[in-house]
Design a protein around this motif. Structure first.
Motif, PDB file in Angstrom:
ATOM      1  N   ILE A  19       0.665  -1.247  -0.052  1.00 26.10           N
ATOM      2  CA  ILE A  19       0.094  -0.019   0.025  1.00 26.10           C
ATOM      3  C   ILE A  19       0.915   1.276   0.111  1.00 26.10           C
ATOM      4  N   ASP A  20       0.530   2.199  -0.823  1.00 28.47           N
ATOM      5  CA  ASP A  20       1.375   3.310  -1.023  1.00 28.47           C
ATOM      6  C   ASP A  20       0.672   4.314   0.053  1.00 28.47           C
ATOM      7  N   ILE A  21       1.273   4.616   1.124  1.00 32.44           N
ATOM      8  CA  ILE A  21       0.606   5.281   2.100  1.00 32.44           C
ATOM      9  C   ILE A  21       0.350   6.989   1.661  1.00 32.44           C
ATOM     10  N   ASN A  22       1.041   7.197   0.596  1.00 32.80           N
ATOM     11  CA  ASN A  22       0.943   8.486   0.110  1.00 32.80           C
ATOM     12  C   ASN A  22      -0.336   8.757  -1.105  1.00 32.80           C
ATOM     13  N   THR A  23      -0.858   7.606  -1.477  1.00 30.90           N
ATOM     14  CA  THR A  23      -1.849   7.540  -2.537  1.00 30.90           C
ATOM     15  C   THR A  23      -2.983   6.773  -1.965  1.00 30.90           C
ATOM     16  N   ALA A  24      -2.922   5.971  -0.808  1.00 28.72           N
ATOM     17  CA  ALA A  24      -4.022   5.184  -0.536  1.00 28.72           C
ATOM     18  C   ALA A  24      -5.310   5.688  -0.113  1.00 28.72           C
ATOM     19  N   THR A  25      -6.355   5.197  -0.417  1.00 30.53           N
ATOM     20  CA  THR A  25      -7.719   5.661  -0.095  1.00 30.53           C
ATOM     21  C   THR A  25      -8.093   5.300   1.261  1.00 30.53           C
ATOM     22  N   ALA A  26      -9.043   5.837   1.787  1.00 32.63           N
ATOM     23  CA  ALA A  26      -9.647   5.260   3.087  1.00 32.63           C
ATOM     24  C   ALA A  26      -9.928   3.644   2.982  1.00 32.63           C
ATOM     25  N   ASP A  27     -10.473   3.382   1.935  1.00 34.14           N
ATOM     26  CA  ASP A  27     -11.066   2.060   1.659  1.00 34.14           C
ATOM     27  C   ASP A  27      -9.666   1.099   1.620  1.00 34.14           C
ATOM     28  N   GLU A  28      -8.306   1.499   1.230  1.00 34.88           N
ATOM     29  CA  GLU A  28      -7.471   0.601   1.334  1.00 34.88           C
ATOM     30  C   GLU A  28      -6.724   0.521   2.540  1.00 34.88           C
ATOM     31  N   PHE A  29      -6.721   1.617   3.174  1.00 36.28           N
ATOM     32  CA  PHE A  29      -6.234   1.465   4.548  1.00 36.28           C
ATOM     33  C   PHE A  29      -7.029   0.746   5.735  1.00 36.28           C
ATOM     34  N   VAL A  30      -8.214   0.600   5.423  1.00 42.35           N
ATOM     35  CA  VAL A  30      -8.919  -0.328   6.191  1.00 42.35           C
ATOM     36  C   VAL A  30      -8.839  -1.681   6.122  1.00 42.35           C
ATOM     37  N   LYS A  31      -8.066  -2.214   5.082  1.00 47.42           N
ATOM     38  CA  LYS A  31      -7.630  -3.490   4.662  1.00 47.42           C
ATOM     39  C   LYS A  31      -6.466  -3.928   5.757  1.00 47.42           C
ATOM     40  N   ILE A  32      -5.676  -2.862   6.256  1.00 49.99           N
ATOM     41  CA  ILE A  32      -4.676  -3.190   7.133  1.00 49.99           C
ATOM     42  C   ILE A  32      -5.289  -3.612   8.732  1.00 49.99           C
ATOM     43  N   LYS A  33      -4.826  -4.653   9.441  1.00 46.58           N
ATOM     44  CA  LYS A  33      -5.156  -4.999  10.707  1.00 46.58           C
ATOM     45  C   LYS A  33      -4.944  -3.752  11.614  1.00 46.58           C
ATOM     46  N   GLY A  34      -6.057  -3.585  12.335  1.00 47.06           N
ATOM     47  CA  GLY A  34      -6.291  -2.410  13.446  1.00 47.06           C
ATOM     48  C   GLY A  34      -6.533  -0.908  13.044  1.00 47.06           C
ATOM     49  N   ILE A  35      -6.969  -0.928  11.732  1.00 45.94           N
ATOM     50  CA  ILE A  35      -7.225   0.263  11.113  1.00 45.94           C
ATOM     51  C   ILE A  35      -8.644   0.236  10.366  1.00 45.94           C
ATOM     52  N   GLY A  36      -9.559   1.076  11.268  1.00 50.08           N
ATOM     53  CA  GLY A  36     -10.923   0.947  10.918  1.00 50.08           C
ATOM     54  C   GLY A  36     -11.231   2.329   9.953  1.00 50.08           C
ATOM     55  N   ILE A  65      -3.386   6.535  15.618  1.00 47.06           N
ATOM     56  CA  ILE A  65      -2.449   5.536  15.139  1.00 47.06           C
ATOM     57  C   ILE A  65      -1.355   5.842  15.995  1.00 47.06           C
ATOM     58  N   GLY A  66      -1.019   4.513  16.520  1.00 47.74           N
ATOM     59  CA  GLY A  66       0.336   4.510  17.571  1.00 47.74           C
ATOM     60  C   GLY A  66       1.376   3.689  17.149  1.00 47.74           C
ATOM     61  N   GLU A  67       2.213   3.307  17.952  1.00 45.34           N
ATOM     62  CA  GLU A  67       3.373   2.395  17.611  1.00 45.34           C
ATOM     63  C   GLU A  67       2.923   1.197  17.127  1.00 45.34           C
ATOM     64  N   LYS A  68       1.932   0.498  17.819  1.00 42.34           N
ATOM     65  CA  LYS A  68       1.503  -0.881  17.619  1.00 42.34           C
ATOM     66  C   LYS A  68       0.844  -0.967  15.936  1.00 42.34           C
ATOM     67  N   ILE A  69       0.334   0.016  15.657  1.00 41.43           N
ATOM     68  CA  ILE A  69      -0.364   0.030  14.329  1.00 41.43           C
ATOM     69  C   ILE A  69       0.782   0.310  13.302  1.00 41.43           C
ATOM     70  N   VAL A  70       1.854   1.192  13.471  1.00 43.31           N
ATOM     71  CA  VAL A  70       2.990   1.534  12.657  1.00 43.31           C
ATOM     72  C   VAL A  70       3.747   0.239  12.667  1.00 43.31           C
ATOM     73  N   GLU A  71       4.067  -0.503  13.534  1.00 40.46           N
ATOM     74  CA  GLU A  71       4.879  -1.802  13.632  1.00 40.46           C
ATOM     75  C   GLU A  71       3.990  -2.842  12.769  1.00 40.46           C
ATOM     76  N   ILE A  72       2.750  -2.931  12.964  1.00 41.61           N
ATOM     77  CA  ILE A  72       2.085  -3.865  11.988  1.00 41.61           C
ATOM     78  C   ILE A  72       2.361  -3.546  10.527  1.00 41.61           C
ATOM     79  N   ILE A  73       2.448  -2.224  10.266  1.00 38.60           N
ATOM     80  CA  ILE A  73       2.570  -1.776   8.971  1.00 38.60           C
ATOM     81  C   ILE A  73       3.917  -2.088   8.507  1.00 38.60           C
TER      82      ILE A  73
END
Length: 96
Positions: A19-36, A65-73
């Protein structure tokens, strides 16, 4: 010639699963564990207000968005910040 083919295959694979965090849509971000939905919307809003992320660690500036989610990514290698990203360049260096 073979290096170029392998490089192309690697870039394609990264594009499919990353996932390109600079172009991803909200729909793409929700596919990552921990991001609703709410967190995904905040990420996109932050990026629109402050410009492109320079690193995945900058996501910690987004409320919720904390350390836990950043580490998952980071650990899932499911992100990139564009092809100029240092980490991506390290992954691809052997194929260039």
């Amino acid at each position: 010639f073979m290096k170029k083919i392998l490089f192309s295959l690697l870039v394609t694979a990264i594009s499919l699963f990353a996932i390109d965090i600079n172009t991803a849509t909200a729909d793409e971000f929700v596919k990552i564990k921990g991001i609703g939905e709410k967190k995904a919307e905040r990420i996109v809003a932050y990026r629109e207000k402050h410009g492109k992320f320079k690193s995945v660690d900058e996501l910690k500036n987004v409320k919720g968005i904390g350390e836990k989610i950043v580490e998952i990514i980071k650990n899932k290698s499911c992100y990139h910040v564009g092809l100029s990203n240092y980490r991506l360049n390290l992954m691809l260096r052997g194929f260039m």
